[in-house]
Design a protein around this motif. Structure first.
Motif, short mmCIF file in Angstrom:
data_model
loop_
_atom_site.label_atom_id
_atom_site.label_comp_id
_atom_site.label_asym_id
_atom_site.label_seq_id
_atom_site.Cartn_x
_atom_site.Cartn_y
_atom_site.Cartn_z
N ALA A 124 -56.55 46.98 24.65
CA ALA A 124 -55.05 47.13 24.34
C ALA A 124 -54.77 48.52 23.30
CB ALA A 124 -54.94 45.87 23.38
N ILE A 125 -55.62 48.67 22.62
CA ILE A 125 -55.63 49.83 21.44
C ILE A 125 -55.01 51.03 22.38
CG2 ILE A 125 -56.01 50.35 19.57
CD1 ILE A 125 -56.92 47.77 18.13
N GLU A 126 -56.54 51.20 23.34
CA GLU A 126 -56.34 52.71 24.00
C GLU A 126 -55.51 52.59 24.59
OE1 GLU A 126 -59.89 52.83 25.61
OE2 GLU A 126 -61.57 53.69 23.78
N GLU A 127 -54.42 51.71 25.30
CA GLU A 127 -53.47 52.02 25.75
C GLU A 127 -52.49 51.83 25.18
OE1 GLU A 127 -49.99 49.30 28.55
OE2 GLU A 127 -53.20 49.32 28.89
N TYR A 128 -52.22 51.53 24.06
CA TYR A 128 -51.35 52.04 23.21
C TYR A 128 -51.51 53.51 22.11
CZ TYR A 128 -49.19 51.92 18.68
OH TYR A 128 -48.21 51.88 17.07
N VAL A 129 -52.46 54.09 21.58
CA VAL A 129 -52.46 55.08 21.84
C VAL A 129 -52.10 56.63 23.08
CG1 VAL A 129 -54.55 56.82 21.12
CG2 VAL A 129 -54.64 55.08 20.25
N GLU A 188 -54.09 60.26 16.36
CA GLU A 188 -55.56 59.35 15.56
C GLU A 188 -54.75 58.66 14.94
OE1 GLU A 188 -57.18 61.88 12.60
OE2 GLU A 188 -57.11 63.67 13.91
N VAL A 189 -55.75 57.28 15.34
CA VAL A 189 -55.04 55.82 14.64
C VAL A 189 -56.12 55.58 13.84
CG1 VAL A 189 -54.03 55.22 16.53
CG2 VAL A 189 -56.32 54.93 16.35
N LYS A 190 -55.73 54.50 12.75
CA LYS A 190 -56.41 54.13 11.91
C LYS A 190 -55.53 52.18 10.88
CE LYS A 190 -58.29 58.35 9.71
NZ LYS A 190 -58.47 59.05 8.64
N GLY A 191 -56.62 51.48 10.67
CA GLY A 191 -55.96 50.41 10.70
C GLY A 191 -55.63 49.33 11.29
N CYS A 192 -55.75 49.64 13.05
CA CYS A 192 -55.42 49.11 13.99
C CYS A 192 -55.12 47.51 13.89
CB CYS A 192 -54.89 49.62 15.08
SG CYS A 192 -54.79 51.42 15.78
N ILE A 193 -54.32 46.88 13.95
CA ILE A 193 -54.54 45.31 13.73
C ILE A 193 -54.12 45.27 15.58
CG2 ILE A 193 -55.07 44.17 11.67
CD1 ILE A 193 -52.19 43.53 11.56
N ILE A 194 -54.34 43.55 16.59
CA ILE A 194 -53.91 43.28 17.12
C ILE A 194 -53.25 42.43 16.60
CG2 ILE A 194 -53.50 42.86 19.93
CD1 ILE A 194 -55.62 44.53 20.21
N ASP A 195 -51.30 41.48 17.41
CA ASP A 195 -50.50 40.51 17.34
C ASP A 195 -51.08 39.45 15.93
OD1 ASP A 195 -50.30 40.05 19.54
OD2 ASP A 195 -52.05 39.48 20.03
N ASN A 196 -50.66 40.60 13.92
CA ASN A 196 -50.91 40.03 13.17
C ASN A 196 -52.60 39.43 12.85
OD1 ASN A 196 -48.42 40.87 12.45
ND2 ASN A 196 -47.64 39.02 13.53
N ASP A 197 -53.50 39.43 13.52
CA ASP A 197 -55.10 39.06 13.36
C ASP A 197 -55.72 40.52 12.21
OD1 ASP A 197 -57.58 38.00 13.44
OD2 ASP A 197 -57.83 38.32 15.19
N THR A 198 -55.50 39.76 11.16
CA THR A 198 -56.28 40.66 10.61
C THR A 198 -57.20 41.07 10.05
OG1 THR A 198 -55.41 39.62 8.76
CG2 THR A 198 -53.65 41.38 9.07
N SER A 199 -58.47 39.83 10.58
CA SER A 199 -59.74 39.99 10.67
C SER A 199 -60.68 40.93 11.09
CB SER A 199 -59.89 38.61 11.68
OG SER A 199 -59.91 38.75 12.53
N LYS A 200 -59.60 41.40 12.18
CA LYS A 200 -60.90 42.72 12.06
C LYS A 200 -59.40 43.86 12.48
CE LYS A 200 -63.36 40.45 16.13
NZ LYS A 200 -63.52 39.86 16.72
N GLY A 203 -59.45 54.83 15.81
CA GLY A 203 -60.55 55.81 16.58
C GLY A 203 -59.49 57.19 16.92
N ASP A 204 -59.31 57.76 18.49
CA ASP A 204 -58.20 58.93 18.28
C ASP A 204 -58.49 58.61 19.97
OD1 ASP A 204 -60.09 60.83 19.95
OD2 ASP A 204 -60.74 60.58 17.43
N SER A 205 -57.44 59.92 20.60
CA SER A 205 -57.00 59.91 21.74
C SER A 205 -57.97 60.91 23.53
CB SER A 205 -55.84 60.39 22.53
OG SER A 205 -55.55 61.40 21.84
#
Length: 161
Positions: A46-51, A131-143, A147-149
């Protein structure tokens, strides 16, 4: 007197039940690990698709505005700055895309998966990498993920320990 031998005794039934319980106890951690790995892969995808969506938006913006000088402040991330023009602050979740940064002229339009928010999203103009840093998914701050494209996205090391 003759006894009917067609049924199972209580001992036989309990023995079979004990064997099935042991098998379930041995197999369940394996199945849980497979499920957890699958969920983690889904989050990273999901994050890679976002990037990739951000990368596409940057390329479209550059084509539409060839006269602009592109710098590393091109993309609005978690906090807006006055120089960003592509809004990547609120993307995803059922196709809803909300424009949060007032100065942004373009939003991330092609990302429709889980809601992703990143601490920072930077377009590196020297090598054309997002480049992305500190990404969270659906407000889940536990992980958190970074990375980058070019090299992909991984779980941040501090979260693995």
């Amino acid at each position: 007197m003759s006894v009917n031998q067609n049924g199972y005794t209580t001992i036989e039934f309990l023995s079979v039940l004990a064997i099935l319980t042991v098998i379930a106890l041995l197999i369940s951690p394996i199945i849980l690990n497979i499920i957890e790995d699958s969920e983690e892969k889904t989050r990273i995808d999901a994050i890679e698709e976002y990037v990739d969506s951000i990368d596409d938006a940057v390329k479209i913006y550059i084509e539409e505005h060839p006269q602009d000088t592109i710098d590393d402040n091109l993309i609005c991330s978690k906090t807006c700055n006055d120089k960003c023009v592509i809004d990547a602050t609120l993307s995803g979740k059922d196709g809803e895309i909300s424009k949060k940064c007032e100065n942004a002229t373009k939003t991330i339009e092609y990302y429709k998966r889980q809601h992703v928010v990143c601490e920072s999203v930077i377009y590196n103009r020297l090598n054309s990498i997002v480049e992305v840093k500190g990404c969270i998914i659906d407000n889940d701050t536990s992980k958190t993920y970074s990375g980058d494209s070019k090299n992909g996205v991984t779980l941040d090391k501090k979260e693995k320990e």
